[in-house]
Motif scaffolding. Structure first.
Motif, PDB file in Angstrom:
ATOM      1  N   ASP A 266      59.835  53.079  53.701  1.00 38.75           N
ATOM      2  CA  ASP A 266      61.781  53.896  53.546  1.00 38.75           C
ATOM      3  C   ASP A 266      62.386  53.238  53.295  1.00 38.75           C
ATOM      4  OD1 ASP A 266      61.912  51.148  56.332  1.00 38.75           O
ATOM      5  OD2 ASP A 266      60.723  51.687  56.906  1.00 38.75           O
ATOM      6  N   SER A 267      63.853  53.683  53.494  1.00 41.70           N
ATOM      7  CA  SER A 267      64.556  53.017  52.738  1.00 41.70           C
ATOM      8  C   SER A 267      66.054  53.623  53.768  1.00 41.70           C
ATOM      9  CB  SER A 267      64.857  53.159  51.171  1.00 41.70           C
ATOM     10  OG  SER A 267      66.095  52.670  50.784  1.00 41.70           O
ATOM     11  N   THR A 268      67.046  52.323  53.823  1.00 38.01           N
ATOM     12  CA  THR A 268      68.298  52.599  54.553  1.00 38.01           C
ATOM     13  C   THR A 268      69.394  51.695  53.954  1.00 38.01           C
ATOM     14  OG1 THR A 268      67.122  52.651  56.672  1.00 38.01           O
ATOM     15  CG2 THR A 268      69.998  52.055  56.914  1.00 38.01           C
ATOM     16  N   THR A 269      70.168  52.405  53.388  1.00 39.12           N
ATOM     17  CA  THR A 269      71.834  52.313  52.956  1.00 39.12           C
ATOM     18  C   THR A 269      72.990  52.690  53.731  1.00 39.12           C
ATOM     19  OG1 THR A 269      70.674  52.373  50.595  1.00 39.12           O
ATOM     20  CG2 THR A 269      73.222  52.282  51.440  1.00 39.12           C
ATOM     21  N   THR A 270      73.420  50.736  54.187  1.00 37.81           N
ATOM     22  CA  THR A 270      74.888  51.222  54.877  1.00 37.81           C
ATOM     23  C   THR A 270      76.021  50.504  54.506  1.00 37.81           C
ATOM     24  OG1 THR A 270      73.448  50.876  56.765  1.00 37.81           O
ATOM     25  CG2 THR A 270      75.912  50.458  57.088  1.00 37.81           C
ATOM     26  N   GLU A 271      77.229  51.566  54.146  1.00 33.85           N
ATOM     27  CA  GLU A 271      78.336  51.369  53.557  1.00 33.85           C
ATOM     28  C   GLU A 271      79.702  50.896  53.891  1.00 33.85           C
ATOM     29  OE1 GLU A 271      78.328  53.607  50.375  1.00 33.85           O
ATOM     30  OE2 GLU A 271      76.851  51.727  48.998  1.00 33.85           O
ATOM     31  N   GLY A 272      80.232  50.460  54.281  1.00 32.08           N
ATOM     32  CA  GLY A 272      81.850  50.518  54.471  1.00 32.08           C
ATOM     33  C   GLY A 272      82.180  49.184  56.020  1.00 32.08           C
ATOM     34  N   ASP A 311      80.699  45.745  54.771  1.00 32.28           N
ATOM     35  CA  ASP A 311      79.355  45.217  56.101  1.00 32.28           C
ATOM     36  C   ASP A 311      78.566  45.914  55.228  1.00 32.28           C
ATOM     37  OD1 ASP A 311      76.936  43.687  56.541  1.00 32.28           O
ATOM     38  OD2 ASP A 311      78.071  44.072  58.640  1.00 32.28           O
ATOM     39  N   ASP A 312      78.059  45.749  53.941  1.00 27.03           N
ATOM     40  CA  ASP A 312      76.875  46.505  52.903  1.00 27.03           C
ATOM     41  C   ASP A 312      75.193  46.290  53.230  1.00 27.03           C
ATOM     42  OD1 ASP A 312      78.705  48.164  52.428  1.00 27.03           O
ATOM     43  OD2 ASP A 312      79.518  47.662  50.381  1.00 27.03           O
ATOM     44  N   ARG A 313      75.054  47.383  53.245  1.00 22.28           N
ATOM     45  CA  ARG A 313      73.370  46.604  53.988  1.00 22.28           C
ATOM     46  C   ARG A 313      72.266  47.870  53.085  1.00 22.28           C
ATOM     47  NH1 ARG A 313      74.033  45.686  60.155  1.00 22.28           N
ATOM     48  NH2 ARG A 313      75.104  46.757  60.187  1.00 22.28           N
ATOM     49  N   ASP A 314      71.514  47.316  53.016  1.00 23.49           N
ATOM     50  CA  ASP A 314      70.225  48.034  51.933  1.00 23.49           C
ATOM     51  C   ASP A 314      68.940  47.170  52.304  1.00 23.49           C
ATOM     52  OD1 ASP A 314      71.537  49.952  50.149  1.00 23.49           O
ATOM     53  OD2 ASP A 314      71.879  48.159  48.929  1.00 23.49           O
ATOM     54  N   ASN A 342      68.714  43.400  51.357  1.00 22.43           N
ATOM     55  CA  ASN A 342      70.120  42.533  50.677  1.00 22.43           C
ATOM     56  C   ASN A 342      71.116  43.332  51.499  1.00 22.43           C
ATOM     57  OD1 ASN A 342      68.125  44.653  48.998  1.00 22.43           O
ATOM     58  ND2 ASN A 342      68.127  42.425  48.526  1.00 22.43           N
ATOM     59  N   PHE A 343      71.969  42.180  51.941  1.00 17.33           N
ATOM     60  CA  PHE A 343      73.321  42.852  52.078  1.00 17.33           C
ATOM     61  C   PHE A 343      74.712  41.902  51.508  1.00 17.33           C
ATOM     62  CE2 PHE A 343      72.470  38.990  54.993  1.00 17.33           C
ATOM     63  CZ  PHE A 343      73.671  38.397  54.851  1.00 17.33           C
ATOM     64  N   GLU A 344      75.926  42.323  51.603  1.00 20.55           N
ATOM     65  CA  GLU A 344      77.515  41.337  50.757  1.00 20.55           C
ATOM     66  C   GLU A 344      78.126  41.935  52.031  1.00 20.55           C
ATOM     67  OE1 GLU A 344      80.089  42.297  47.032  1.00 20.55           O
ATOM     68  OE2 GLU A 344      79.012  43.293  47.524  1.00 20.55           O
ATOM     69  N   VAL A 345      78.454  41.003  52.450  1.00 21.06           N
ATOM     70  CA  VAL A 345      79.903  40.807  53.518  1.00 21.06           C
ATOM     71  C   VAL A 345      81.138  40.550  52.621  1.00 21.06           C
ATOM     72  CG1 VAL A 345      80.387  39.946  55.791  1.00 21.06           C
ATOM     73  CG2 VAL A 345      78.209  40.512  55.771  1.00 21.06           C
ATOM     74  N   LEU A 346      81.901  41.046  52.740  1.00 10.69           N
ATOM     75  CA  LEU A 346      83.529  41.176  52.148  1.00 10.69           C
ATOM     76  C   LEU A 346      83.938  40.739  53.638  1.00 10.69           C
ATOM     77  CD1 LEU A 346      83.560  43.282  49.384  1.00 10.69           C
ATOM     78  CD2 LEU A 346      82.789  41.221  49.372  1.00 10.69           C
TER      79      LEU A 346
END
Length: 774
Positions: A266-272, A311-314, A342-346
């Motif tokens: 499974d795979s999930t990507t969240t952006e925004g 808050d982008d997550r994979d 993996n995530f990036e928070v700005l």
């Protein structure tokens, strides 16, 4: 008692989700509570039928299928239909109605917990005290805890230490998610939701045989969008849109009757901008520039941001699960898994139209795990589970926060120390700071960290029938963990933070386990249990004021629980209740440290903490078609001994937190629901439903000061739906937070700038669902 238990086998847990979606009842919830209805494919839609008896609940909370009413654990179980009727789309939303389950936010650096233990895991060295498992696979990093509940067979929330069978980092409890599995028949569904804020959610699933009687497959996909930038931003584009994409694929191979193998990816990507913190309070020690209020301060969903929050997550995972029935009374289970998070928070730290400070967090985690379990029967009175668990995890993080040095607001020139005077005696541009670096006009506090974790555990659990209705359960687990940290902090800003290089290691090992007695008489179960939980020590690779508080110790807990589970009124009512006492030693606490070189985040051990509480869940069908449900959770979570938990300026005037409320722990939470289902003849059935929930105030920091308080909230949701008589169609309208309450999910205090930011709720939401089963 054992004869009523269905052992985990090729026909057990893997098949447990097939054709049972309408047959799992919620405790303390209004939903698929009685005589569930399914179409030919087994894809249940209706919340119930005309009959009034409550359906039997089957859970896998102890790694095998058992009646919920028989086990000595406080568990809330929800089937897919129950999630739909409540409007629950992610794990975080369960906190509205599951007793003593708390979520501070849905951010990648947020926290979830149970029974007063809620760890905000904002760095890779700090583990949550609650574990999340999907199809028996440990999720790992908390950034991936808020699973989108798509194509789910059931969710079980287990409260209290689960250190025997679930293992590491379950000192507060565990969430056990079982996804749907492919079966013998071709089936599927398409589900669409359209809502305000220009939101849409589309999911689809198809399942069936690939090779008859041998190979089966299932595929599900999700598209979830919120296109509306609902947060008004006076300094740039508005903020708030989010997009999520995901899929899950399963292959189930049955080469012979006694062997079954399942492969899942499974795979999930969240952006925004799923979480945007807005300026809400300015303290007396705020530096020039940060100390000036803004017109938008304290206004919900109105901000100033020149640096856009995101808050982008994979998340990606794969697992291989094999079940071999070696003999009629012996089964071997193997679960092999690999996870990536993996995530990036700005974030715009200052919430202003000028660039005073912003941060970026980039975290990566990779994890391999392997579990072997033997489950068998020694006699008609004695069954057991024994196993081995191994985990290898590598997590890395890159953190960076900018800080603009104090400037003259009229000329734009850097202020001198003489101009600042004694009111703000920090470094200015051109001077050498505590790190030995020259202060830049726009300086930077950055860090790089890597944490390696290797864990090995051996465990065993057994049930022994002392008498016909009396069962003794014992469980024991030994865990050995080795951790290492490689951490570097660098500072070129006006703040007092030093440069830090730290490479510590941890070698921990401890026992955990449980002992319980269960007495079953007719439709009533009484139980008492004692559990010991353990969580290994860790690191604090954050923005630190010194290198002295990088490592913190392990924590342990003894938990004592007594419970009652009863079915009444000829099966029309169900009441489950528990009372518990948890006694923590060396509780790991995130706090604010105020040292001679400035303020920063620290994680230390409180000597003693104690939590006692009660939980009650009830479900009642007074007349056919009408279902009433309620739940209540109460805790008294206090630090019994926590000396010098904080201090005044310069590290002086130490403060004790003895008797204060634990971080993020609410004392009272409650919910109630009512649902009425009735037939409209040949077209089908109609139901109407209303949900109410309440959560008491919490404090995000052990000092319990006003600026770290999150106020209580009370919410009302509603839903009305129609099911076609052939169980293929559902149409529903719904609304959440119907009173449009303006409330705060959590607050975030930035010690360097002495400002507080709040995460406001989105407000009232409403929409329509259209579901089709085939």
């Amino acid at each position: 008692m054992y004869k009523s238990i269905k052992m985990l086998s090729a026909h057990g847990l893997l098949m447990g989700a097939i054709g049972k979606v309408g047959g799992i009842t919620v405790i303390g919830c209004v939903g698929a509570g009685y005589a569930g209805m399914s179409n030919a494919s087994g894809e249940s839609m209706a919340p119930g039928a005309a009959g009034g008896a409550l359906e039997e609940v089957v859970v896998t909370a102890r790694k095998r299928e058992e009646r919920l009413q028989d086990i000595p654990i406080a568990v809330t179980a929800l089937a897919e239909n129950d999630l739909i009727q409540r409007g629950v789309t992610g794990v975080a939303e369960l906190s509205k109605s599951v007793p003593n389950f708390t979520v501070d936010s849905q951010s990648s650096v947020g926290g979830m917990g149970m029974r007063g233990i809620v760890n905000v895991t904002r760095n890779i060295g700090f583990e949550s005290g609650m574990g999340v498992y999907v199809d028996e696979v440990y999720v790992g990093r908390p950034a991936a805890f808020n699973k989108n509940l798509v194509d789910i067979a059931q969710v079980e929330v287990l409260r209290g230490p689960q250190g025997t069978l679930f293992g590491r980092n379950t000192i507060a409890g565990a969430i056990n998610i079982t996804t749907k599995n492919p079966g013998d028949e071709l089936e599927g569904n398409i589900r669409t939701t359209f809502a305000n804020h220009d939101s849409s959610r589309i999911s689809a699933a198809v399942s069936g045989p690939i090779i008859e009687n041998t190979l089966y497959g299932r595929l599900s996909v999700l598209l979830d969008n919120r296109e509306d930038d609902y947060i008004e931003n006076s300094a740039g584009p508005d903020i708030g849109s989010v997009r999520e994409r995901g899929f899950r694929g399963k292959l189930r191979w049955v080469p012979r009757d006694d062997l079954e193998i399942a492969l899942t990816v499974d795979s999930t990507t969240t952006e925004g901008a799923s979480n945007v913190f807005e300026l809400s309070e300015i303290g007396p020690e705020a530096p020039p520039g940060f100390s000036i209020p803004t017109p938008e301060m304290r206004q919900p969903n109105v901000t100033q941001q020149d640096f856009m929050s995101r808050d982008d997550r994979d998340t990606r995972s794969g697992s291989l699960r094999g079940i071999w029935d070696i003999a009629d009374d012996l089964t071997l289970v193997s679960v092999t898994a690999y996870n990536e998070v993996n995530f990036e928070v700005l974030s715009d730290n200052d919430s202003r139209g000028v660039s005073l400070s912003h941060s970026s967090f980039n975290d990566d985690s990779r994890q391999f795990s392997q579990e072997f379990r033997l489950q068998g029967v020694l006699s008609e009175r004695w069954d057991y589970t024994a196993g081995l668990f191994y985990l290898d995890q590598k997590a890395s993080a890159e953190r960076s926060s900018t800080a603009t040095a104090p400037m003259n607001p009229l000329t734009g020139d850097p202020l001198t120390r003489a101009q600042l005077g004694p009111f703000f005696p920090l470094f200015v541009v051109g001077e050498t700071n505590n790190a030995g670096n020259t202060v830049a006009p726009i300086g930077n506090i950055s860090s790089s960290a890597e944490v390696r974790t290797e864990a090995l555990a051996i465990f065993a659990s057994s049930d022994f029938d002392l008498a016909e209705n009396l069962t003794l359960n014992t469980g024991l687990r030994y865990t050995k963990e080795e951790k290492s940290l490689d951490f570097i902090q660098d500072n070129t800003s006006f703040t007092l933070h030093p440069d830090v290089v730290s490479r510590p290691g941890i070698d921990d090992g401890a026992w955990s386990g449980n002992l319980s007695l269960t007495y079953i008489l007719d439709q009533t179960t009484l139980y008492g249990s004692i559990s010991r939980g353990y969580k290994s020590g860790g690191f604090n690779p954050d923005i630190v004021p010194s290198g002295d508080e990088i490592v913190f110790d392990s924590e342990t807990v003894w938990s004592y629980e007594a419970g009652l589970k009863a079915e009444l009124a000829d099966g029309r009512a169900r009441v489950n209740a528990a009372v518990f006492l948890t006694d923590y030693d060396d509780l790991q606490v995130q706090r604010l440290a105020y040292t001679p070189v400035g303020k920063g985040f620290a994680i230390t051990n409180a000597d003693q903490a104690e939590i006692w509480g009660v939980e009650l869940e009830a479900l009642f069908v007074p007349v056919n078609g009408l279902t009433l449900g309620a739940s209540i959770g109460y805790t008294d979570p206090i630090y019994k001994e926590f000396k010098e938990c904080a201090s005044g300026p310069g590290g002086s005037n130490a403060i004790d937190c003895d008797g204060n409320q634990l971080n993020n722990a609410s004392k009272l939470n409650a919910s109630a629901a009512v649902q009425y289902l009735f037939s409209i003849g040949d077209p089908g059935q109609v139901y109407v439903r209303a949900d109410w929930s309440y959560r008491d105030e919490v404090f995000i920091e052990p000092t319990n000061t006003g600026r770290t308080r999150v106020d209580s909230r009370e919410l009302v949701d509603a839903r009305a739906g129609f099911y076609s008589s052939d169980q293929k169609w559902e149409l529903a309208i719904w609304g959440k937070n119907l009173a449009d309450k303006e409330y705060v999910h959590t607050v975030f205090y930035i010690p360097t700038f002495d400002i507080t930011s709040s995460l406001f709720d989105i407000g009232r939401t409403y929409g329509v669902d259209i579901f089709y089963n085939f």
